[in-house]
Design a protein around this motif. Sequence first.
Motif, short mmCIF file in Angstrom:
data_model
loop_
_atom_site.label_atom_id
_atom_site.label_comp_id
_atom_site.label_asym_id
_atom_site.label_seq_id
_atom_site.Cartn_x
_atom_site.Cartn_y
_atom_site.Cartn_z
N ALA A 25 0.93 -1.33 0.00
CA ALA A 25 0.22 0.12 0.12
C ALA A 25 0.73 1.09 0.03
CB ALA A 25 -0.86 -0.01 1.19
N GLY A 26 2.20 1.22 0.60
CA GLY A 26 3.02 2.35 0.60
C GLY A 26 3.80 2.57 -0.72
N PHE A 27 3.78 1.53 -1.57
CA PHE A 27 4.37 1.64 -2.94
C PHE A 27 3.47 0.78 -3.93
CE2 PHE A 27 7.48 0.87 -6.37
CZ PHE A 27 7.98 1.87 -6.60
N THR A 28 2.63 1.46 -4.60
CA THR A 28 1.63 1.04 -5.52
C THR A 28 2.09 0.61 -6.70
OG1 THR A 28 0.71 2.82 -5.90
CG2 THR A 28 -0.19 1.98 -3.89
N LEU A 29 1.36 0.21 -7.76
CA LEU A 29 1.45 0.06 -9.04
C LEU A 29 1.83 1.39 -9.76
CD1 LEU A 29 -0.88 -2.70 -9.75
CD2 LEU A 29 1.49 -3.17 -9.97
N ASP A 30 1.01 2.33 -9.26
CA ASP A 30 0.99 3.56 -10.02
C ASP A 30 2.55 4.42 -9.44
OD1 ASP A 30 -1.27 4.00 -11.52
OD2 ASP A 30 -2.41 4.46 -9.75
N LEU A 42 18.11 3.70 -16.55
CA LEU A 42 19.11 2.75 -15.73
C LEU A 42 19.32 1.48 -16.96
CD1 LEU A 42 20.83 2.37 -13.21
CD2 LEU A 42 18.85 0.66 -12.46
N GLY A 43 18.38 1.11 -17.65
CA GLY A 43 18.63 -0.10 -18.60
C GLY A 43 17.85 -1.26 -18.24
N ILE A 44 16.85 -1.28 -17.53
CA ILE A 44 15.96 -2.38 -17.17
C ILE A 44 15.06 -2.72 -18.42
CG2 ILE A 44 14.21 -3.39 -15.54
CD1 ILE A 44 17.14 -2.99 -14.31
N SER A 45 14.67 -4.02 -18.43
CA SER A 45 14.02 -4.40 -19.52
C SER A 45 12.68 -4.79 -19.14
CB SER A 45 14.66 -5.59 -20.50
OG SER A 45 14.37 -6.76 -19.57
N HIS A 46 12.52 -5.44 -17.73
CA HIS A 46 11.35 -5.93 -17.01
C HIS A 46 11.40 -5.59 -15.62
CE1 HIS A 46 11.25 -8.05 -21.07
NE2 HIS A 46 9.98 -8.43 -20.91
N LEU A 47 10.11 -5.25 -15.21
CA LEU A 47 9.83 -5.03 -13.95
C LEU A 47 9.42 -6.37 -13.44
CD1 LEU A 47 8.36 -1.60 -13.53
CD2 LEU A 47 10.52 -2.14 -13.31
N TYR A 48 10.17 -6.99 -12.42
CA TYR A 48 9.71 -8.28 -11.69
C TYR A 48 8.92 -7.80 -10.44
CZ TYR A 48 11.57 -12.42 -8.87
OH TYR A 48 11.89 -13.33 -8.10
N LEU A 49 7.72 -8.02 -10.50
CA LEU A 49 6.83 -7.83 -9.37
C LEU A 49 6.61 -8.52 -8.27
CD1 LEU A 49 4.16 -5.78 -11.61
CD2 LEU A 49 6.24 -4.88 -10.50
N SER A 50 6.56 -8.36 -7.21
CA SER A 50 6.18 -9.15 -6.09
C SER A 50 4.56 -9.21 -6.47
CB SER A 50 6.29 -8.40 -4.54
OG SER A 50 5.41 -7.35 -4.68
N PRO A 51 4.07 -10.41 -5.48
CA PRO A 51 2.59 -10.54 -5.86
C PRO A 51 1.76 -9.55 -5.99
CG PRO A 51 3.47 -12.22 -4.58
CD PRO A 51 4.56 -11.28 -4.56
N THR A 60 2.40 -6.58 3.70
CA THR A 60 3.71 -5.58 3.20
C THR A 60 4.49 -6.28 2.27
OG1 THR A 60 4.98 -6.57 5.11
CG2 THR A 60 3.74 -4.28 5.47
N HIS A 61 3.92 -7.37 1.80
CA HIS A 61 4.56 -8.56 1.01
C HIS A 61 3.94 -9.16 -0.02
CE1 HIS A 61 3.27 -11.71 3.43
NE2 HIS A 61 3.70 -10.91 4.47
N GLY A 62 2.69 -9.12 0.12
CA GLY A 62 1.66 -9.90 -0.97
C GLY A 62 1.54 -11.40 -0.86
N LEU A 75 -3.13 -2.21 -4.17
CA LEU A 75 -1.81 -1.80 -5.16
C LEU A 75 -2.63 -0.82 -6.31
CD1 LEU A 75 0.03 -5.13 -5.61
CD2 LEU A 75 0.13 -3.39 -3.87
N GLY A 76 -3.70 -0.66 -6.43
CA GLY A 76 -4.34 0.07 -7.26
C GLY A 76 -5.28 -0.55 -8.18
N GLY A 77 -5.28 -2.00 -8.05
CA GLY A 77 -6.42 -2.80 -9.00
C GLY A 77 -5.84 -3.04 -10.29
N GLU A 78 -6.60 -3.63 -11.09
CA GLU A 78 -6.01 -4.07 -12.56
C GLU A 78 -5.93 -2.76 -13.31
OE1 GLU A 78 -7.73 -6.78 -16.32
OE2 GLU A 78 -7.86 -7.38 -14.04
N ALA A 79 -6.80 -1.77 -13.17
CA ALA A 79 -6.55 -0.41 -13.86
C ALA A 79 -5.18 -0.19 -13.63
CB ALA A 79 -7.82 0.50 -13.48
N ALA A 80 -4.82 -0.22 -12.53
CA ALA A 80 -3.18 0.71 -12.43
C ALA A 80 -2.29 -0.42 -12.91
CB ALA A 80 -3.12 0.57 -10.73
N LEU A 81 -2.60 -1.79 -12.76
CA LEU A 81 -1.57 -2.69 -13.53
C LEU A 81 -1.54 -2.38 -14.90
CD1 LEU A 81 0.35 -5.19 -13.14
CD2 LEU A 81 -2.23 -6.62 -13.58
N ARG A 82 -2.68 -2.25 -15.54
CA ARG A 82 -2.69 -1.91 -17.18
C ARG A 82 -1.92 -0.78 -17.40
NH1 ARG A 82 -5.49 -5.32 -20.31
NH2 ARG A 82 -6.85 -6.79 -19.08
#
Length: 898
Positions: A25-30, A42-51, A60-62, A75-82
């Motif tokens: 909740a303190g660091f959401t998808l948005d 930085l050059g990252i190709s993919h974000l590797y998300l916790s659950p 605090t971990h999912g 985390l913001g729901g599916e709309a934020a993920l999209r």
Amino acid sequence: MNSHAPVLPAGAGRPRATLRLQLHAGFTLDDACAQLPYFAGLGISHLYLSPITQARAGSTHGYDVIDHGRVSVDLGGEAALRRLAAQARARGMGLIADIVPNHMATDVANAWWADVLRHGERSPHSRCFDIDWRAPDPALRGKVLLPVLPEPYGVCLENGDITLAYAPGQGYAIAIGDQRYPLEQAPQSEQSPARTCAAHAPGTPQGRRRLHQLLERQHYRLAWWRTAPDQINWRRFFEITELVGVRVEDDIVFDAVHALPLRLVQEGVLDGLRIDHVDGLAMPGAYLRRLRAALSRAAPARAQAGLSGAPYLIVEKILAQDEPLDPRWPVDGTTGYDFMDQVGALLHEADAREPLEAFWQTLTGDRRPPSTQLLRARELMLARHFAAERLVLVRALTRIARLDLRTRDWTAPAIDRVLSALLAAFPAYRSYAEDGGRGATDRHHWRIALAGARASLPAPADSADGRLLALLDQWLDGSAGEPQEESAATALRSARARALRHFQQLTPPLAAKALEDTLFYRHGPLLSRNEVGSSPTRFALAPKAFFDACAARASSHPDAMLATATHDHKRGEDSRCRLAALSEIPQAWIAAASDWIERLAPRDGMPSRADRYLLLQTLVGAWPLELAPEDIGDRPDAVAALIERVAQWQQKALREAKLHTRWTAPDIPYEDAARQALDALAHTAGGRGLLREIADFAERLAPAGLVNSLTQTLLRYTLPGMPDLYQGAELWDFSLVDPDNRRPVDYAHRAALLAEAAGDGALDTSAAAWRSGAIKQALIQRSLALRAHHPELLRDGALLPLEIRGPRASRLLAFLRRHAGQALLVLAPHHCATAIAGYARGDGTTARAYWADTHVILPAGVGDELHDVLSDRRHPAAALNVADLLHDAPVALCLLSV
């Protein structure tokens, strides 16, 4: 070469570099979306998300999932993920999500779990969980044990800890703390809800009797939390009663658990999945084949959208030293604990093991080898922490014995005795005999386990225990047994499959809790080797063995993750690198630590000398670069913050060790004494003097640790595999075990540093860049730029260790990555960080002199010139003088034309 990674077209392929984010909740998808410009730079190709699925309130971990079917609203729901996926895609980036098929939270907000509590075995969701509805205890038959009470059941009734509650629109429930447990058999009363609740109030004998009778009619049995290890009748995650095992091997359950991630993969929102705790599943191989097939069915839709057709699939898996990832699994590799262990061992000087072990033995008085101590820890876990799971397996094996007249004489106590010895001796997380029988690795591990069990019982082959041990070996080999008449054969197959499942789901938590959460907190010659994925028997690793392991990984799983930090690590990657430097100066460290241990004035011998030593290592390893020894008296807030972080670690370490105190039975006087010894360092004159000495030692050691860190970082980004960066670890990371390693990350500061370093030219090797961590961040960014510009070279290029000549040849790692007309030369030091620490102080001249007369020999046909992308210098390829290549920095990264 432009030092920035190019913006890739959408769906540009499989991951080349990930960044792990811990969402809550303190660091959401948005919030993650807002940092995309920095991640891309930085050059990252993919974000590797916790659950990303809905977890219990306040998670605090999912990993405490309550709903597999929706993206967390916290985390913001599916709309934020999209939104995150779309904006990432616009920058040529993708998303990988961590999924949790093994367990869910035992929270009444979990609709599946609540329905089982309400309706019992008749619930359509009862098939979702590993519950034994036919427990031998009559009080548990048809019921779920709920070990949630703070005191024994009768005491809680009398204390009023259990009450009947009513909420309009929701009806009656049993209230315990903030949980409301559902009722199927509600109170039968024509009174108002208020009067009904009053009639069941536990304040009177009549009310307690009515409340007890009401509870007895439910499909669950409330119990004291301490009873869980002995009578739990459902599979937990490890020994955590807040997490219940999920039967994902059931087709309907599999579909329900995976509907959301598979849909998100097909729609292009996700590009890959990370499977949490794959060893907890009943049949990992079958599970992974089914999942890979489902992912393959998403390929056409993804291809139509211009996305990579084959989603990335990795598993969280702890491998034993001699254990390859099962070749029958259709996965891209592990999450990288194996690499973390190997590169950590590489940085340790082997000769330091003996004096450090000897010193530890003088502190503890325990002369037993680590292997024996681990055996005792496993026996402890079996007896006290996994008693219920062990006895379930005993009953399953006793059932097999009863099905054959030749074996029916074997009793449950005999089976328990021999089985316990076998479990204690098992050398890996688990076997995989359900996947077509035992493979070669399984057979190897079973030979070790059987030999260990024979020795500990003892059990000669012709003894009763020896014969029973041979039977257990047969019963758990994954076969159906000898042919019999059909009814008997069916019963035997079923009994063997059940026993095997229980065995293979017991060994992983046994291994993890005995080693990572017991021995690694009670055996500490050097804490940098006590890490997830490590072995107490391997202190160091020679370069040849290290390169052989890297080559094997490249051959079998070229896209496996390479990690040096995770959300589960015991201490930050740079803390480990600093402590590793102690292996170069063991005698100086032992002398300093011996003095400090005696001055950490104990109260009545508490804490022990060993616990004081572990505390000292932790302080030295975690000491912040920005906190100078002379600041101790002037910056009390900074000192207090450090002491509080270490105090959290100390309590966890003491309780996990289970020697003087434990989670289930805290020894408050011992813990108080340990905390007072720590607090005295900040609040007494003598303590502050000692703390300054510790800080001074850490300050002098720190540059060597930073040199080690650059070696570790460069290896992660240039060796075969897919490098993973843990959130925030692009700067120095001196974190401790969770929750400390999940603290908020200052991305604004990191983005500012990256902007300052933008552009070509020489790497900033000033003392300021070393102190801030900007040099590490820049090394990562330039390495990732190379991976973006030369993906085939870094993914598919051959790994060729090079010959080194000269007086420092044994202190340098040198190798080529070579592919299709291109080559990359990598140089990095090891076992000499204290000698060349001048690099990290901004004094390259003194450090450079260390490499005098040392040369790297290149093979023929690699071109005439090389370009060091870190120093922006060009060198003739004919004679590679190490002092020239490592002119201002301890590492070099050079491109050549073959």
